[in-house]
Design a protein around this motif. Structure first.
Motif, mmCIF file in Angstrom:
data_model
loop_
_atom_site.group_PDB
_atom_site.id
_atom_site.type_symbol
_atom_site.label_atom_id
_atom_site.label_comp_id
_atom_site.label_asym_id
_atom_site.label_seq_id
_atom_site.Cartn_x
_atom_site.Cartn_y
_atom_site.Cartn_z
ATOM 1 N N LEU A 235 0.863 -1.167 0.000
ATOM 2 C CA LEU A 235 0.000 0.000 0.000
ATOM 3 C C LEU A 235 0.906 1.226 0.000
ATOM 4 C CD1 LEU A 235 -2.738 -0.989 2.610
ATOM 5 C CD2 LEU A 235 -2.505 -1.656 0.229
ATOM 6 N N PHE A 236 1.032 1.871 -1.141
ATOM 7 C CA PHE A 236 1.969 2.987 -1.236
ATOM 8 C C PHE A 236 1.340 4.141 -2.008
ATOM 9 C CE2 PHE A 236 2.517 0.756 -5.150
ATOM 10 C CZ PHE A 236 3.040 1.636 -6.082
ATOM 11 N N ASP A 237 1.728 5.337 -1.604
ATOM 12 C CA ASP A 237 1.294 6.570 -2.256
ATOM 13 C C ASP A 237 -0.221 6.598 -2.438
ATOM 14 O OD1 ASP A 237 2.136 9.092 -3.244
ATOM 15 O OD2 ASP A 237 1.741 8.427 -5.294
ATOM 16 N N LEU A 238 -0.921 6.497 -1.308
ATOM 17 C CA LEU A 238 -2.380 6.486 -1.323
ATOM 18 C C LEU A 238 -2.942 7.807 -0.822
ATOM 19 C CD1 LEU A 238 -3.185 2.951 0.174
ATOM 20 C CD2 LEU A 238 -3.009 3.595 -2.242
ATOM 21 N N ASP A 239 -4.116 8.159 -1.323
ATOM 22 C CA ASP A 239 -4.895 9.244 -0.731
ATOM 23 C C ASP A 239 -5.665 8.751 0.480
ATOM 24 O OD1 ASP A 239 -4.268 11.536 -2.094
ATOM 25 O OD2 ASP A 239 -5.779 11.259 -3.652
ATOM 26 N N GLY A 240 -5.932 7.447 0.543
ATOM 27 C CA GLY A 240 -6.641 6.890 1.685
ATOM 28 C C GLY A 240 -7.221 5.532 1.357
ATOM 29 N N VAL A 241 -7.823 4.937 2.379
ATOM 30 C CA VAL A 241 -8.475 3.639 2.260
ATOM 31 C C VAL A 241 -9.864 3.751 2.871
ATOM 32 C CG1 VAL A 241 -8.422 1.207 2.932
ATOM 33 C CG2 VAL A 241 -6.286 2.381 2.368
ATOM 34 N N GLU A 242 -10.869 3.247 2.174
ATOM 35 C CA GLU A 242 -12.233 3.188 2.704
ATOM 36 C C GLU A 242 -12.632 1.733 2.894
ATOM 37 O OE1 GLU A 242 -13.822 7.195 0.356
ATOM 38 O OE2 GLU A 242 -14.908 5.312 0.153
ATOM 39 N N VAL A 243 -13.103 1.401 4.080
ATOM 40 C CA VAL A 243 -13.582 0.056 4.386
ATOM 41 C C VAL A 243 -15.078 0.148 4.643
ATOM 42 C CG1 VAL A 243 -13.367 -1.964 5.858
ATOM 43 C CG2 VAL A 243 -11.351 -0.566 5.358
ATOM 44 N N LEU A 244 -15.868 -0.441 3.750
ATOM 45 C CA LEU A 244 -17.322 -0.421 3.846
ATOM 46 C C LEU A 244 -17.779 -1.735 4.454
ATOM 47 C CD1 LEU A 244 -16.397 1.417 1.362
ATOM 48 C CD2 LEU A 244 -18.697 1.122 0.499
ATOM 49 N N ARG A 245 -18.517 -1.671 5.544
ATOM 50 C CA ARG A 245 -18.963 -2.873 6.239
ATOM 51 C C ARG A 245 -20.427 -3.149 5.929
ATOM 52 N NH1 ARG A 245 -16.076 0.215 9.777
ATOM 53 N NH2 ARG A 245 -17.905 0.869 10.968
ATOM 54 N N GLY A 246 -20.740 -4.427 5.759
ATOM 55 C CA GLY A 246 -22.074 -4.831 5.365
ATOM 56 C C GLY A 246 -22.129 -5.074 3.865
ATOM 57 N N PRO A 247 -23.189 -5.727 3.355
ATOM 58 C CA PRO A 247 -23.295 -6.026 1.916
ATOM 59 C C PRO A 247 -23.219 -4.750 1.084
ATOM 60 C CG PRO A 247 -25.026 -7.137 3.162
ATOM 61 C CD PRO A 247 -24.373 -6.186 4.108
ATOM 62 N N GLN A 248 -22.388 -4.762 0.062
ATOM 63 C CA GLN A 248 -22.228 -3.594 -0.812
ATOM 64 C C GLN A 248 -22.510 -3.941 -2.266
ATOM 65 O OE1 GLN A 248 -21.630 -0.668 0.665
ATOM 66 N NE2 GLN A 248 -21.437 -1.690 2.658
ATOM 67 N N GLY A 249 -23.240 -5.042 -2.475
ATOM 68 C CA GLY A 249 -23.419 -5.559 -3.824
ATOM 69 C C GLY A 249 -24.157 -4.637 -4.770
ATOM 70 N N THR A 250 -25.067 -3.812 -4.265
ATOM 71 C CA THR A 250 -25.858 -2.981 -5.170
ATOM 72 C C THR A 250 -24.973 -2.057 -5.996
ATOM 73 O OG1 THR A 250 -27.716 -3.046 -3.637
ATOM 74 C CG2 THR A 250 -27.734 -1.326 -5.317
ATOM 75 N N LEU A 251 -24.028 -1.377 -5.340
ATOM 76 C CA LEU A 251 -23.171 -0.439 -6.044
ATOM 77 C C LEU A 251 -21.779 -0.988 -6.337
ATOM 78 C CD1 LEU A 251 -23.979 3.002 -4.363
ATOM 79 C CD2 LEU A 251 -24.767 2.131 -6.559
ATOM 80 N N TRP A 252 -21.257 -1.867 -5.463
ATOM 81 C CA TRP A 252 -19.865 -2.283 -5.586
ATOM 82 C C TRP A 252 -19.694 -3.660 -6.211
ATOM 83 C CZ3 TRP A 252 -15.788 0.899 -4.829
ATOM 84 C CH2 TRP A 252 -16.050 2.127 -4.223
ATOM 85 N N GLY A 253 -20.756 -4.431 -6.285
ATOM 86 C CA GLY A 253 -20.694 -5.614 -7.126
ATOM 87 C C GLY A 253 -20.106 -6.852 -6.500
ATOM 88 N N ARG A 254 -19.300 -7.581 -7.268
ATOM 89 C CA ARG A 254 -18.909 -8.957 -6.998
ATOM 90 C C ARG A 254 -18.272 -9.161 -5.634
ATOM 91 N NH1 ARG A 254 -15.031 -11.446 -10.837
ATOM 92 N NH2 ARG A 254 -15.500 -13.253 -9.516
ATOM 93 N N ASN A 255 -18.732 -10.216 -4.965
ATOM 94 C CA ASN A 255 -18.100 -10.754 -3.766
ATOM 95 C C ASN A 255 -17.976 -9.760 -2.614
ATOM 96 O OD1 ASN A 255 -17.730 -13.151 -5.207
ATOM 97 N ND2 ASN A 255 -15.721 -12.518 -5.925
ATOM 98 N N SER A 256 -18.813 -8.747 -2.605
ATOM 99 C CA SER A 256 -18.831 -7.823 -1.474
ATOM 100 C C SER A 256 -19.935 -8.246 -0.505
ATOM 101 C CB SER A 256 -19.042 -6.384 -1.960
ATOM 102 O OG SER A 256 -20.225 -6.269 -2.722
ATOM 103 N N THR A 257 -19.940 -9.547 -0.184
ATOM 104 C CA THR A 257 -21.013 -10.117 0.636
ATOM 105 C C THR A 257 -21.110 -9.432 1.983
ATOM 106 O OG1 THR A 257 -20.375 -12.203 -0.394
ATOM 107 C CG2 THR A 257 -22.015 -12.314 1.336
ATOM 108 N N VAL A 258 -19.971 -9.223 2.636
ATOM 109 C CA VAL A 258 -19.988 -8.606 3.964
ATOM 110 C C VAL A 258 -19.212 -7.297 3.994
ATOM 111 C CG1 VAL A 258 -20.327 -10.753 5.206
ATOM 112 C CG2 VAL A 258 -18.002 -10.001 4.710
ATOM 113 N N GLY A 259 -18.721 -6.843 2.850
ATOM 114 C CA GLY A 259 -18.013 -5.573 2.857
ATOM 115 C C GLY A 259 -17.126 -5.396 1.641
#
Length: 817
Positions: free
Chosen positions: A161-185
């Motif tokens: 993880l290098f030269d990042l503006d940041g990291v977002e961790v979304l908890r809970g199902p995110q399938g509607t907008l984020w798609g594949r295999n985001s069953t729990v986040g």
């Protein structure tokens, strides 16, 4: 026992890293201070142009506003009705984050472990994960994205993880907008982007324990008034943590006696043990040697159009993480092992990511595309040296898990159209397509005693082509009933098509004419003369589809308070395992309520959420033995239930004192499932019709899910009279005991409650240089992250485990220009 020599970065003249260093040096020489005429970034998006950490929060009377993209549009974290943790670039720097394993303690309900034989990172969120998501078969429950581009295979999670503006961790199902295999986040890593009309950058170098050497840097280079380029690189290396043990050397008479006892009293075919086959020098297990470089471009010819394009190269020449005996052999150090397979790891990946945005006036059109090509190989000592051979065929087992070669290619495309200006109904529509093409040869030689011994079992799993095609259409809309009351609904339809073409499990057939030697890359198992037969025919074709949905309501109690509630569904595709056996999809429904508030004139934030997840057909996977053949199998449990509470808070106590706090409570229960695994010594199945070894794990707790976890961070800044600053910082983590597998098999399968702390001290000069010293895992806790056992279940099996790193220390120095 020989120590591993200190290694230097290998910057070849034609490598992307060399080019990055040259560009960085050129930028440093010609850097000029000047105004930035490009549009100002959102106030929450901290620039990664500096690696020393921003002092804005320390000089301000309020916490900086944090903007996230969890809903596919920029919004204030405190106004976003989603359980999301936003980790800024400065926080990543303060916490000395180098890879995903360093992120876990920064996020409520998040756990993780490194997996040895494949050298990957496994992620668990809210008690749900997949320790077996390390093959071409398995998919994780937590989706990983880089700049919105999905990273399908778990090897990508170990990249730097290098030269990042940041990291977002979304908890809970995110399938509607984020798609594949985001069953729990979902986890989205946002790389630093080029900035128009700005020439600046940073460089940092560091050293530390275990001969650690690290360098990183970036430079922003304006090309024209409408184009800019950013070059970033990073190299991290340290020696391995695991020392080599010298084998116990038995006399010839002792070896003959042991051999005779197992061979009906005969010494026919006896050989003395070749102790030179044990590894006592060279690179050690748990070593890091990773290099990455990224070249990013921005083209903004008009105020309506923006194109971000990046090329990233990653190379890993470290070694896998070794499983250690939980109770060391008498006279041996804890961080050591008896090794008969030298560690190697070679992984290379090339990634291209692109995002085009066009402002249509009230609407925005975006096209996000990505492509990754990965290839690798590795060798791993699976037996772990838990037993010492008493003769060349007795007393122990030799087992290596060797990735002879693996490769995958993945591509994805997403097209979205969404409203931009606030309207009565804010909406987003999208189309998505992703494809993967995976291939692997994975060998498992198992010999009785030593490498010289007779074959116990060995096989080669060759999957020449395993493909995934996933298509989706989605939409989400928020109806702003009033300025305070908002109702959101979302739908996503996904169709998955997965094929295994030509996959075979070639296993030892006991051909007396074939040489009994450990399977290795020079042996072609498809040639019958070498003594192998196709034990598993893995050809399979799975298709499936699912519609997932989201319903959410949010209400602004005031300008600084909001509450929300949501019901969301998640979905993970089914597929096939060895033998071509199909398994079904995994689905869940998540019920969640949350509250967010900003207090003390912006000097404190406090967010809390409570959730309950109900799974159906929860996927469980593990290596098993079926009819004498080793294979990777899947089962669909009846379900699982997970409930929890998460709290996050940040406080600017004074302009010089910062406090961050997070905590989580998690309760899990597995549905009906009878489970088996080669990684554990299990009892004989209670049901004779099932055969083999298994455990009824119905009602057990899920692994990697401590009931309570707490994280505290405190930093105080001491301003000096000359304008410089000194800032000590401490991070404290505590969590209760947690199981390491679904089997819940006792202390060997359990990490006890523990606490640990990291400390650091940073000196920042007003002349733009800094020095930062740190100690991680100050108390040198031995923290198990996964476990396994060997031997007989009824006769005190030997327990081993993967462990988090021991105490380490280091110092970094850098300069911003």
């Amino acid at each position: 026992m020989s120590a591993t020599p200190s290694r230097r970065p290998r910057f070849g003249l034609a490598t992307p890293v060399h080019l990055a260093v040259l560009a960085l040096m050129a930028g440093a020489v010609h850097a000029q201070s000047g105004p930035n005429d490009s549009p100002a970034p959102a106030p929450q998006q901290e620039s990664s142009t500096t690696a020393s950490g921003s002092s804005d929060a320390r000089e301000s009377k309020a916490l900086p506003q944090v903007v996230v993209t969890a809903t596919k549009r920029a919004s204030s974290l405190q106004k976003t009705p989603v359980s999301v943790t936003a980790i800024s670039a400065s926080t990543l720097e303060d916490a000395h984050v180098k890879n995903l394993l360093d992120v876990f303690n920064l996020v409520p309900s998040m756990q993780g472990t490194g997996q040895g034989d494949h050298g990957i990172v496994s992620i668990t969120l809210r008690g749900i994960g997949n320790d077996s998501a390390k093959t071409e078969y398995a998919d994780p429950e937590v989706a990983l994205f880089v700049d919105g581009v999905f990273a399908p295979r778990p090897e990508g999670a170990a990249t730097l993880l290098f030269d990042l503006d940041g990291v977002e961790v979304l908890r809970g199902p995110q399938g509607t907008l984020w798609g594949r295999n985001s069953t729990v986040g979902a986890i989205n890593m946002k790389t630093a982007k080029p900035v128009l009309k700005d020439q600046s950058g940073y460089f940092e170098g560091g050293t530390g324990s275990y001969n650690r050497l690290g360098v990183k840097g970036a430079v922003n280079i304006p090309l024209t008034d409408t184009a800019a380029m950013r070059v970033a690189f990073m190299h991290e290396q340290h020696d391995g943590y695991v020392d080599y043990q010298k084998p116990t050397q038995y006399t010839l008479a002792q070896q003959q006696a042991a051999y005779s006892a197992s061979n009906g009293g005969s010494l026919a075919g006896f050989q003395p043990i070749n102790y030179n086959l044990f590894v006592t020098g060279g690179p050690k297990y748990n070593a890091q040697d990773q290099t990455a470089a990224r070249l990013s471009f921005l083209w903004k010819p008009t105020s309506q159009f923006r194109w971000d394009l990046s090329l990233e190269q990653f190379a890993d020449r470290g070694t896998p993480a070794m499983s250690l005996m939980q109770t060391p052999r008498a006279g041996q150090n804890f961080w050591s092992a008896l090794i008969d397979t030298a560690p190697t790891l070679k992984r290379d990946s090339t990634s291209v990511r692109s995002r085009m945005e066009y402002d249509l006036g009230g609407m925005a059109l975006a096209y996000v595309a990505g492509y990754t090509h990965f290839k690798g190989s590795g060798t791993y000592d699976q037996d772990g040296g838990v037993n010492v051979p008493t003769s060349f065929t007795t007393g122990a087992t030799y087992q290596a898990n060797n990735t002879v070669w693996t490769s995958y290619r993945s591509s994805s495309h997403e097209l979205t159209l969404q409203s931009t200006e606030k309207q009565t109904i804010d909406w987003v529509l999208g189309l998505y397509y992703a494809a993967e093409d995976n291939a692997i040869r994975f060998d498992i030689p198992i010999m009785n005693g030593t490498q010289q011994g007779t074959v116990s079992w060995q096989g080669s799993f060759i999957q020449p082509k395993e493909t995934v095609d996933s298509k989706a259409v989605f939409g989400q809309a928020t109806w702003n009933l009033t300025d305070a009351f908002h109702v959101t609904g979302g739908l996503r339809y996904t169709h998955d098509d997965r094929k295994n073409i030509g996959g075979r499990g070639w296993t030892w057939a006991g051909n007396a004419a074939a040489p009994q030697i450990p399977l290795n890359p020079t042996i072609d198992p498809t040639d019958p003369a070498n003594g192998y037969t196709a034990g598993n025919i893995n050809d399979a074709h799975y298709t499936g589809s699912k519609t997932t949905w989201l319903a959410r309501a949010a209400y602004d109690l005031s300008k600084t308070q909001m509450v929300y509630g949501s019901i969301a569904t998640g979905y993970k595709s089914g597929g096939s395992g060895d033998g071509g056996l199909l398994y079904g999809p995994e689905t869940l429904t998540n019920y969640e309520v949350g509250y967010k508030t900003t207090l003390w004139d912006g000097r404190m934030t406090f967010n809390v959420s409570a959730y309950h997840m109900k799974f159906k057909d929860f996927q469980f996977s593990a290596p098993v033995i079926v009819n004498g053949n080793r294979q990777f199998a899947y089962s669909n449990a009846e379900g699982a239930k997970v409930s929890g509470l998460e709290v996050e808070s940040a406080v600017l106590i004074t302009p010089d004192d910062r406090l961050q706090f997070s905590a989580s409570y998690t309760k899990t229960k597995l549905g009906q499932l009878v489970a088996a695994s080669n990684d554990y010594a299990l009892p004989t199945c209670f049901d004779a019709t099932l055969g083999g070894n298994c455990v009824d794990v119905t009602g057990n707790d899920l692994p990697h899910a401590p009931k309570f976890a707490l994280q505290l961070m405190y930093e105080h800044t001491f301003p000096l009279s000359n304008g410089d600053q000194i800032a000590p910082r401490i991070s404290f983590h505590y969590q209760t005991a947690n199981w390491l597998s679904v089997f819940n098999l006792g202390e060997g399968d359990r990490q006890k409650a523990y606490s640990t702390a990291d400390i650091s001290l940073r000196y920042s000069s007003k002349k733009n240089w800094y020095v930062d010293g740190f100690v991680r895992n100050v108390s040198d806790e031995k923290i198990k992250t996964s476990a396994g056992s060997s031997g007989s279940y009824a006769n005190n099996p030997i327990w081993s485990a993967q462990y988090a790193p021991p105490r380490t220390f280091g110092v970094n120095a850098g300069y911003n220009f």
